[in-house]
Design an enzyme around this catalytic site. Structure first.
Site, PDB file in Angstrom:
ATOM      1  N   HIS A   1     -10.266  26.044  28.060  1.00 28.93           N
ATOM      2  CA  HIS A   1      -9.458  25.498  28.982  1.00 28.93           C
ATOM      3  C   HIS A   1      -7.956  25.276  28.366  1.00 28.93           C
ATOM      4  CE1 HIS A   1     -11.771  24.455  32.604  1.00 28.93           C
ATOM      5  NE2 HIS A   1     -12.655  24.643  31.829  1.00 28.93           N
ATOM      6  N   GLY A   2      -6.926  25.073  29.151  1.00 30.04           N
ATOM      7  CA  GLY A   2      -5.612  24.724  28.817  1.00 30.04           C
ATOM      8  C   GLY A   2      -5.102  26.061  27.970  1.00 30.04           C
ATOM      9  N   GLY A   3      -5.410  27.264  28.424  1.00 34.53           N
ATOM     10  CA  GLY A   3      -4.989  28.563  27.661  1.00 34.53           C
ATOM     11  C   GLY A   3      -3.620  28.806  27.583  1.00 34.53           C
ATOM     12  N   SER A   4      -2.670  28.044  28.411  1.00 28.87           N
ATOM     13  CA  SER A   4      -1.294  28.182  28.257  1.00 28.87           C
ATOM     14  C   SER A   4      -0.492  27.704  27.109  1.00 28.87           C
ATOM     15  CB  SER A   4      -0.539  27.371  29.506  1.00 28.87           C
ATOM     16  OG  SER A   4      -1.190  28.107  31.040  1.00 28.87           O
TER      17      SER A   4
ATOM     18  N   ASP B   1     -12.502  24.960  39.755  1.00 30.97           N
ATOM     19  CA  ASP B   1     -12.102  24.645  38.801  1.00 30.97           C
ATOM     20  C   ASP B   1     -12.240  22.925  38.593  1.00 30.97           C
ATOM     21  OD1 ASP B   1     -10.853  24.619  36.182  1.00 30.97           O
ATOM     22  OD2 ASP B   1      -9.069  24.609  36.783  1.00 30.97           O
ATOM     23  N   HIS B   2     -12.828  22.230  37.415  1.00 35.47           N
ATOM     24  CA  HIS B   2     -13.006  20.833  37.484  1.00 35.47           C
ATOM     25  C   HIS B   2     -13.287  20.450  38.683  1.00 35.47           C
ATOM     26  CE1 HIS B   2     -11.418  20.750  33.419  1.00 35.47           C
ATOM     27  NE2 HIS B   2     -10.358  21.520  33.830  1.00 35.47           N
TER      28      HIS B   2
ATOM     29  N   SER C   1      -8.377  24.593  41.954  1.00 37.43           N
ATOM     30  CA  SER C   1      -8.763  23.186  41.527  1.00 37.43           C
ATOM     31  C   SER C   1      -8.753  22.678  42.993  1.00 37.43           C
ATOM     32  CB  SER C   1      -7.465  22.656  40.864  1.00 37.43           C
ATOM     33  OG  SER C   1      -6.249  22.643  41.655  1.00 37.43           O
TER      34      SER C   1
HETATM   35  P1  13P Z   1      -3.270  25.265  31.758  1.00 38.64           P
HETATM   36  O1  13P Z   1      -2.633  24.848  32.854  1.00 38.64           O
HETATM   37  O2  13P Z   1      -2.800  24.663  30.462  1.00 38.64           O
HETATM   38  O3  13P Z   1      -3.280  26.673  31.387  1.00 38.64           O
HETATM   39  O4  13P Z   1      -4.745  25.062  31.922  1.00 38.64           O
HETATM   40  C1  13P Z   1      -5.351  25.819  32.942  1.00 38.64           C
HETATM   41  C2  13P Z   1      -6.949  25.162  32.966  1.00 38.64           C
HETATM   42  O5  13P Z   1      -7.510  24.901  31.872  1.00 38.64           O
HETATM   43  C3  13P Z   1      -7.752  25.110  34.173  1.00 38.64           C
HETATM   44  O6  13P Z   1      -8.781  24.682  34.275  1.00 38.64           O
END
Ligand code: 13P
Length: 287
Positions: free
Chosen positions: A207-210, A84-85, A49
């Site tokens: 995204h947001g895989g956690s 990233d982004h 990022s």
């Molecule tokens: P998390 O932090 O929720 O795993 O998301 C990571 C992400 O999507 C990075 O772009």
């Protein structure tokens, strides 16, 4: 040598699995992810990022560190170094600095502007053999101060951006960055289905895989997701392991305060979590 993410993601689409993007925060993160992915024989995308790059003193430092580490650790699996982004300006800086993959996140811009800037970056990236990820529909949660509403992407807008020739496409389907709230509604798989119907074989990015239940991730992969981004999960596991070490008083025994000892349990926790995620995403032995 760093590679574009194009080929590994095309193979993932064809093979119905997903390649992980693990975000890196420092030297330990990078080293542990590379070592574990080499052991698992999986391709990997290292996400950076803008905030993480700033923390590591800049894009050029990151490029130098990752390149040297791939070499000195004898890493043979495909590794992509991915912004990233990124803003439009950051994307250009990273292309210059030597990143092999770029995400331009124009999701907060009016769609016309997102299209215009994505189109320009497609041309630059194609010429340099760099893969490009675009985004439609904000992904909720907060990342480096960028907050988006988390709306689900409009399939027609996805088609418009996809038709520009991007390598991969991120689209909001109810996923959010960071921890999921207890009352989270889950992935909107019907939206994913509608997006897939108009984006052909383009690898889709989750995204947001956690914190998404594994069965939902695997369902999304079966429907066209070929890249899953993970950041928060590794941070949580790292912090838990280091906290345990300190709470057990191990930093007070002998030279337990040595950072190489103090951070070792956190490093092992990163490796364990990488292994767990790669096995869920199905990319082991696909390098
Ligand atoms: P998390 O932090 O929720 O795993 O998301 C990571 C992400 O999507 C990075 O772009």
């Amino acid at each position: 040598m760093l590679v574009s993410a194009k080929e590994m993601l095309e193979k993932a689409v064809a093979g119905h699995y997903a390649v992980a993007q693990f975000n890196i925060n420092n030297l330990e993160w990078t080293k542990m992810i590379l070592l574990e992915c080499e052991e698992l024989k999986t391709p990997v995308i290292l996400g950076v990022s803008q905030g993480a790059a700033k923390y590591m003193t800049g894009y050029k430092t990151v490029v130098a560190m990752v390149n040297e580490m791939v070499d000195s650790l004898g890493i043979t699996v495909p590794v992509a170094l991915h912004l990233d982004h990124g803003t439009y300006e950051a994307a250009k800086e990273c292309i210059e600095a030597g990143f092999s993959s770029i995400m331009f996140d124009g999701s907060s811009l009016p769609i016309e502007e997102n299209i215009e800037k994505t189109k320009e970056l497609v041309a630059i990236c194609n010429e340099k053999g760099i893969s490009l990820e675009a985004e439609v529909g904000g992904i909720g949660g907060e990342e480096d101060g960028v907050v988006s509403t988390g709306e689900c992407a409009d399939p027609q807008e996805c088609k418009q951006i996809n038709d520009l020739g991007v390598t991969m496409l991120a689209c909001g389907i109810g996923n959010i960055h960071g921890k999921y709230p207890a009352n989270w509604a889950g992935l909107q798989l019907n939206v994913l289905e509608n997006i897939k119907a108009v984006t052909g074989d383009t690898p889709l990015v989750l995204h947001g895989g956690s914190g998404i239940p594994d069965d939902q991730i695997q369902k999304a992969i079966s429907m066209g997701v070929a890249k899953v981004n993970v950041n928060t999960e590794l941070q949580i596991k790292f912090a838990e392991a280091v906290r345990k070490y300190i709470e057990e008083g191990k930093d007070l025994e002998g030279k337990g305060f040595d950072p190489r000892k103090l951070l070792a349990p956190g490093c092992q926790a990163i490796r364990d979590e990488v292994k767990d995620r790669v096995n869920v995403f199905g990319s082991a032995n696909k390098a």
